[in-house]
Design a protein around this motif. Structure first.
Motif, PDB file in Angstrom:
ATOM      1  N   ILE A  45       0.843  -1.209   0.000  1.00 29.02           N
ATOM      2  CA  ILE A  45       0.000   0.000   0.000  1.00 29.02           C
ATOM      3  C   ILE A  45       0.871   1.249   0.000  1.00 29.02           C
ATOM      4  CG2 ILE A  45      -1.676   1.334   1.336  1.00 29.02           C
ATOM      5  CD1 ILE A  45      -2.854  -1.374   2.255  1.00 29.02           C
ATOM      6  N   ASN A  46       1.935   1.242   0.793  1.00 25.78           N
ATOM      7  CA  ASN A  46       2.865   2.367   0.851  1.00 25.78           C
ATOM      8  C   ASN A  46       3.450   2.658  -0.531  1.00 25.78           C
ATOM      9  OD1 ASN A  46       4.330   4.277   2.536  1.00 25.78           O
ATOM     10  ND2 ASN A  46       6.128   3.042   2.047  1.00 25.78           N
ATOM     11  N   TRP A  47       3.929   1.612  -1.214  1.00 28.05           N
ATOM     12  CA  TRP A  47       4.506   1.785  -2.553  1.00 28.05           C
ATOM     13  C   TRP A  47       3.465   2.293  -3.543  1.00 28.05           C
ATOM     14  CZ3 TRP A  47       9.401   2.081  -3.881  1.00 28.05           C
ATOM     15  CH2 TRP A  47      10.352   1.519  -3.047  1.00 28.05           C
ATOM     16  N   ILE A  48       2.256   1.775  -3.469  1.00 31.46           N
ATOM     17  CA  ILE A  48       1.192   2.213  -4.378  1.00 31.46           C
ATOM     18  C   ILE A  48       0.915   3.701  -4.194  1.00 31.46           C
ATOM     19  CG2 ILE A  48      -1.295   2.014  -4.860  1.00 31.46           C
ATOM     20  CD1 ILE A  48      -0.954  -1.036  -4.354  1.00 31.46           C
ATOM     21  N   ILE A  49       0.846   4.135  -2.945  1.00 27.02           N
ATOM     22  CA  ILE A  49       0.607   5.562  -2.662  1.00 27.02           C
ATOM     23  C   ILE A  49       1.713   6.414  -3.274  1.00 27.02           C
ATOM     24  CG2 ILE A  49       0.586   7.305  -0.820  1.00 27.02           C
ATOM     25  CD1 ILE A  49      -0.867   5.173   0.931  1.00 27.02           C
ATOM     26  N   VAL A  50       2.955   6.048  -3.013  1.00 30.16           N
ATOM     27  CA  VAL A  50       4.091   6.849  -3.486  1.00 30.16           C
ATOM     28  C   VAL A  50       4.140   6.881  -5.017  1.00 30.16           C
ATOM     29  CG1 VAL A  50       6.609   7.013  -3.508  1.00 30.16           C
ATOM     30  CG2 VAL A  50       5.424   6.490  -1.375  1.00 30.16           C
ATOM     31  N   ILE A  51       4.042   5.727  -5.643  1.00 29.19           N
ATOM     32  CA  ILE A  51       4.113   5.667  -7.112  1.00 29.19           C
ATOM     33  C   ILE A  51       2.957   6.426  -7.749  1.00 29.19           C
ATOM     34  CG2 ILE A  51       3.955   4.108  -9.098  1.00 29.19           C
ATOM     35  CD1 ILE A  51       5.485   2.022  -7.315  1.00 29.19           C
ATOM     36  N   ALA A  52       1.752   6.192  -7.246  1.00 29.40           N
ATOM     37  CA  ALA A  52       0.568   6.837  -7.828  1.00 29.40           C
ATOM     38  C   ALA A  52       0.627   8.354  -7.701  1.00 29.40           C
ATOM     39  CB  ALA A  52      -0.703   6.297  -7.173  1.00 29.40           C
ATOM     40  N   ILE A  53       1.016   8.848  -6.549  1.00 28.03           N
ATOM     41  CA  ILE A  53       1.019  10.305  -6.351  1.00 28.03           C
ATOM     42  C   ILE A  53       2.129  10.963  -7.163  1.00 28.03           C
ATOM     43  CG2 ILE A  53       1.340  12.146  -4.649  1.00 28.03           C
ATOM     44  CD1 ILE A  53      -0.346  10.424  -2.736  1.00 28.03           C
ATOM     45  N   GLY A 155      12.016   8.405  -3.554  1.00 27.74           N
ATOM     46  CA  GLY A 155      11.338   9.270  -4.523  1.00 27.74           C
ATOM     47  C   GLY A 155      12.154   9.458  -5.787  1.00 27.74           C
ATOM     48  N   LEU A 156      13.466   9.552  -5.648  1.00 29.64           N
ATOM     49  CA  LEU A 156      14.332   9.683  -6.819  1.00 29.64           C
ATOM     50  C   LEU A 156      14.226   8.442  -7.698  1.00 29.64           C
ATOM     51  CD1 LEU A 156      16.595  10.988  -8.515  1.00 29.64           C
ATOM     52  CD2 LEU A 156      18.227   9.913  -6.943  1.00 29.64           C
ATOM     53  N   ILE A 157      14.308   7.289  -7.091  1.00 31.98           N
ATOM     54  CA  ILE A 157      14.241   6.044  -7.864  1.00 31.98           C
ATOM     55  C   ILE A 157      12.887   5.917  -8.567  1.00 31.98           C
ATOM     56  CG2 ILE A 157      14.210   3.521  -7.672  1.00 31.98           C
ATOM     57  CD1 ILE A 157      16.305   3.937  -5.349  1.00 31.98           C
ATOM     58  N   ILE A 158      11.827   6.186  -7.828  1.00 35.78           N
ATOM     59  CA  ILE A 158      10.494   6.095  -8.431  1.00 35.78           C
ATOM     60  C   ILE A 158      10.330   7.144  -9.525  1.00 35.78           C
ATOM     61  CG2 ILE A 158       8.027   6.405  -7.975  1.00 35.78           C
ATOM     62  CD1 ILE A 158       8.571   5.006  -5.275  1.00 35.78           C
ATOM     63  N   SER A 159      10.848   8.338  -9.298  1.00 32.57           N
ATOM     64  CA  SER A 159      10.753   9.407 -10.301  1.00 32.57           C
ATOM     65  C   SER A 159      11.545   9.074 -11.564  1.00 32.57           C
ATOM     66  CB  SER A 159      11.258  10.730  -9.722  1.00 32.57           C
ATOM     67  OG  SER A 159      10.442  11.122  -8.651  1.00 32.57           O
ATOM     68  N   LEU A 160      12.681   8.427 -11.390  1.00 31.24           N
ATOM     69  CA  LEU A 160      13.461   8.012 -12.556  1.00 31.24           C
ATOM     70  C   LEU A 160      12.656   7.061 -13.440  1.00 31.24           C
ATOM     71  CD1 LEU A 160      16.948   7.448 -10.889  1.00 31.24           C
ATOM     72  CD2 LEU A 160      16.413   9.165 -12.621  1.00 31.24           C
ATOM     73  N   ILE A 161      11.837   6.242 -12.810  1.00 32.82           N
ATOM     74  CA  ILE A 161      11.025   5.282 -13.558  1.00 32.82           C
ATOM     75  C   ILE A 161       9.754   5.932 -14.105  1.00 32.82           C
ATOM     76  CG2 ILE A 161       9.696   3.133 -13.389  1.00 32.82           C
ATOM     77  CD1 ILE A 161      11.807   2.315 -11.182  1.00 32.82           C
TER      78      ILE A 161
END
Length: 179
Positions: A45-53, A155-161
């Motif tokens: 759930i934590n990952w879904i929130i971060v990626i989605a937002i 956030g950097l890693i997710i943003s890179l993707i």
């Protein structure tokens, strides 16, 4: 150019607030359920929130503020800003949790850590050393700064993707009039 960077800051603050509050609510739910070692579904759930937002915020920033075009670097920067603002909120919540809401929270976590070490069959000397090390890493100041750093790096890693999917170059001759 000044206007765009100002709007990026404002827009990322808004989405950072949304992300931070969402993550704090999730943490509060887990805390109120009495879960000290969160199960795997909490991480999902934590990952879904971060990626989605990060994705939704970047896409809305691209479409609503920048007119439908954003470069890869700007999309990454936007996502990192969102994560940084969220990290400040979640880190302050962590400090509030361990110092005001439940000052015994760290001790409860240390009991869980000790139980895990005993279950692994570690010798008493290793358990003592491990608990001493864990205590150092569970100080409020360390938790605050490690929370900030960890959230921004995540956030950097997710943003890179996500930026791969959000980036959209402007049409090269969009503003030219053909006579």
């Amino acid at each position: 150019m000044e206007k765009k960077s100002n709007s990026m800051l404002k827009h990322s603050m808004n989405y950072g607030l949304i992300m931070g509050v969402s993550l704090v609510i999730l943490s509060l739910i887990v805390y109120l359920m009495g879960i000290l070692k969160p199960p795997f579904w909490v991480s999902i759930i934590n990952w879904i929130i971060v990626i989605a937002i990060i994705y939704i915020g970047s896409k809305k920033y691209r479409d609503e503020v920048l007119g439908g075009a954003i470069g890869y670097g700007n999309a990454v920067g936007y996502g990192v800003l969102v994560s940084a603002f969220s990290a400040v909120i979640t880190s302050f919540f962590t400090i509030l949790l361990v110092t005001v809401i439940d000052p015994e929270y760290v001790n409860k976590l240390l009991v869980v850590v000790e139980e895990e070490m005993v279950n692994k069959g570690l010798p008493d000397e290793q358990i003592s050393a491990g608990l001493e090390m864990s205590k150092k890493f569970m100080s409020p100041i360390f938790m605050f700064f490690s929370g900030l750093l960890g959230s921004v790096l995540t956030g950097l890693i997710i943003s890179l993707i996500t930026s791969i999917f959000v980036k959209k170059e402007a049409a090269p001759f969009k503003d030219q009039v053909i006579e």
